[in-house]
Write a protein that holds these residues in place. Structure first.
Motif, short mmCIF file in Angstrom:
data_model
loop_
_atom_site.label_atom_id
_atom_site.label_comp_id
_atom_site.label_asym_id
_atom_site.label_seq_id
_atom_site.Cartn_x
_atom_site.Cartn_y
_atom_site.Cartn_z
N ILE A 30 -16.02 -40.06 13.11
CA ILE A 30 -15.59 -38.72 12.73
C ILE A 30 -15.93 -37.72 13.82
O ILE A 30 -15.13 -36.83 14.15
CB ILE A 30 -16.27 -38.30 11.41
N THR A 44 -22.76 -34.02 6.36
CA THR A 44 -21.86 -34.94 5.67
C THR A 44 -22.66 -36.00 4.92
O THR A 44 -23.37 -36.80 5.53
CB THR A 44 -20.90 -35.63 6.67
N LEU A 100 -18.14 -37.51 1.51
CA LEU A 100 -16.98 -38.23 2.02
C LEU A 100 -16.81 -39.60 1.35
O LEU A 100 -17.79 -40.25 1.01
CB LEU A 100 -17.11 -38.44 3.53
N VAL A 130 -13.97 -43.02 5.07
CA VAL A 130 -13.22 -42.55 6.23
C VAL A 130 -13.01 -43.73 7.19
O VAL A 130 -13.93 -44.51 7.43
CB VAL A 130 -13.97 -41.41 6.95
N LEU A 135 -9.54 -42.71 3.71
CA LEU A 135 -9.11 -41.42 4.27
C LEU A 135 -9.10 -41.52 5.78
O LEU A 135 -10.13 -41.85 6.39
CB LEU A 135 -10.07 -40.32 3.82
N LYS A 171 -9.19 -40.55 9.71
CA LYS A 171 -10.15 -39.67 10.39
C LYS A 171 -9.61 -38.27 10.66
O LYS A 171 -10.37 -37.29 10.59
CB LYS A 171 -10.64 -40.32 11.68
N CYS A 230 -9.86 -36.26 7.52
CA CYS A 230 -11.26 -35.93 7.27
C CYS A 230 -11.70 -34.72 8.09
O CYS A 230 -12.31 -33.78 7.58
CB CYS A 230 -12.15 -37.12 7.58
N ILE A 256 -14.53 -34.97 -0.45
CA ILE A 256 -13.32 -35.17 0.36
C ILE A 256 -12.94 -36.64 0.31
O ILE A 256 -13.68 -37.50 0.79
CB ILE A 256 -13.57 -34.70 1.80
#
Length: 266
Positions: A15, A102, A134, A137, A175, A177, A180, A197
Motif C-alpha cells: 500500500i 491502518t 482494511l 488489499v 480490494l 491497491k 485502497c 474500507i
C-alpha cells in the motif's frame, strides 16, 4: 491540500508504495521511511515527525496467511510490532502531528498480528489519530514468505498450473491497491475520524484461483487443507466512496507485473 509535507511510514510496502506515488502525483512532498530502504522504524529519531505536516502509519510486520499464522513466526512478530508501536506512537505523541493508522479486519484475533493491531488501533484513537480498517488489499508483490495469496496464485499459474494450498472454500473481500489508496487519502482529507474500507462482496479463494487460471488459460489444483477465514462485515463505511477496480482487472494487473518481474530475473 497540495504541497503538504507527507511522512509515509512503510512507504515501500504494497500500500505504501502506491500511496507515495499518488501523493507525489498530487504535488505533495513525500518522505518515505521503510525497512526495505534501510530505515528501521523501531529506532527512528523524532526529527522526521517534526519536519512533516502529517503522518501515514502503514509500517507493520505483516504478510499473507502463510506468514501471519505460522507458529514459528509469532514470537518475533510480537516483538517487531510492539517495538514499532513504542517508538512510533511516542514520536507521534511528542510531535502532535495529525496521523492516520491502518488497522485490519483481523485486528483482535488471538495471534501476534491480531493482538498487536488491536492494541495499536486503540493507541491511535487515544492520541487522536484517524484509523482506517482494511480488508484484503492486494496487488503485485515480490514473492517471499510474506507475499499474499493472489501473487502466489499468479506465480504458480505462470509456471503452468494455478496451485492453491487449501481447498479454496475460504472467503475474502479483495480490494485492489489503487482503490485502497484513494480511500485512505479521502479519509485523511475528510471529516471522518475512522472508516472501514473493503470491497463490496465476499469471494472464495477458489473463485479467485479459477479467474487467474482463466486469464492464463491453465488448469487449477487445490489442496486438502481447510483455509482460515474471518467473516467480519464492514459496518462503518467511508462516505461517498466505492471501489473502481474489478477483481478481473486487478488480477490482470498482477499478472502483467508478475510477467515483468519474471523477465527481469536473472
Amino acid at each position: 491540500m497540495a504541497n503538504m509535507r507527507e511522512l509515509v511510514l512503510g512507504g515501500e510496502g504494497l500500500i505504501g508504495a502506491m500511496l507515495v506515488q499518488e501523493l507525489t502525483k498530487r504535488g505533495h512532498h513525500v518522505t518515505s521511511l521503510d525497512l526495505k530502504s534501510g530505515c528501521d522504524l523501531r529506532h527512528v529519531d523524532d526529527q522526521p515527525f517534526h519536519e512533516c505536516d502529517r503522518v501515514w502509519f502503514l509500517a507493520w510486520d505483516t504478510g499473507g496467511a502463510k506468514y501471519l499464522e505460522a507458529k514459528d513466526q509469532q514470537h518475533q512478530q510480537y516483538i517487531n510490532n510492539s517495538e514499532l508501536c513504542l517508538r512510533i506512537f511516542d514520536a507521534l505523541y511528542k510531535s502532535k502531528k495529525p496521523f492516520l493508522f491502518t488497522t485490519s479486519q483481523l485486528a483482535g484475533l488471538p495471534n501476534a498480528y491480531g493482538t498487536t493491531k488491536l492494541m495499536a488501533w486503540h493507541w491511535s484513537s487515544s492520541l487522536g489519530g484517524k484509523v482506517a480498517r482494511l480488508w484484503n488489499v492486494y496487488g503485485w508483490e515480490h514473492p517471499t514468505i510474506k507475499s499474499h495469496v493472489i501473487t502466489d496464485l499468479v506465480l504458480t499459474g505462470l509456471k503452468g498450473q494455478v496451485c492453491c494450498m487449501t481447498q479454496g472454500t475460504e472467503h475474502r473481500r479483495f480490494l485492489y491497491k489503487t482503490d485502497c489508496v484513494a480511500a485512505l487519502i479521502q479519509l485523511f482529507d475528510g471529516p471522518q475520524d475512522s472508516a472501514e474500507i473493503a470491497a463490496g462482496e465476499w469471494i472464495t479463494i477458489r473463485e479467485v484461483a479459477e479467474e487467474v487460471a482463466r486469464q492464463l488459460n491453465v488448469e487449477t489444483q487445490f489442496g486438502v487443507m481447510k483455509g482460515s477465514e474471518v467473516l467480519v462485515d464492514p459496518t462503518e463505511l467511508l462516505s461517498d466512496w466505492s471501489p473502481r477496480v474489478s477483481l478481473e482487472k486487478g488480477i490482470a494487473s498482477v499478472i502483467e507485473e508478475a510477467r515483468l518481474y519474471l523477465r527481469s530475473c536473472p
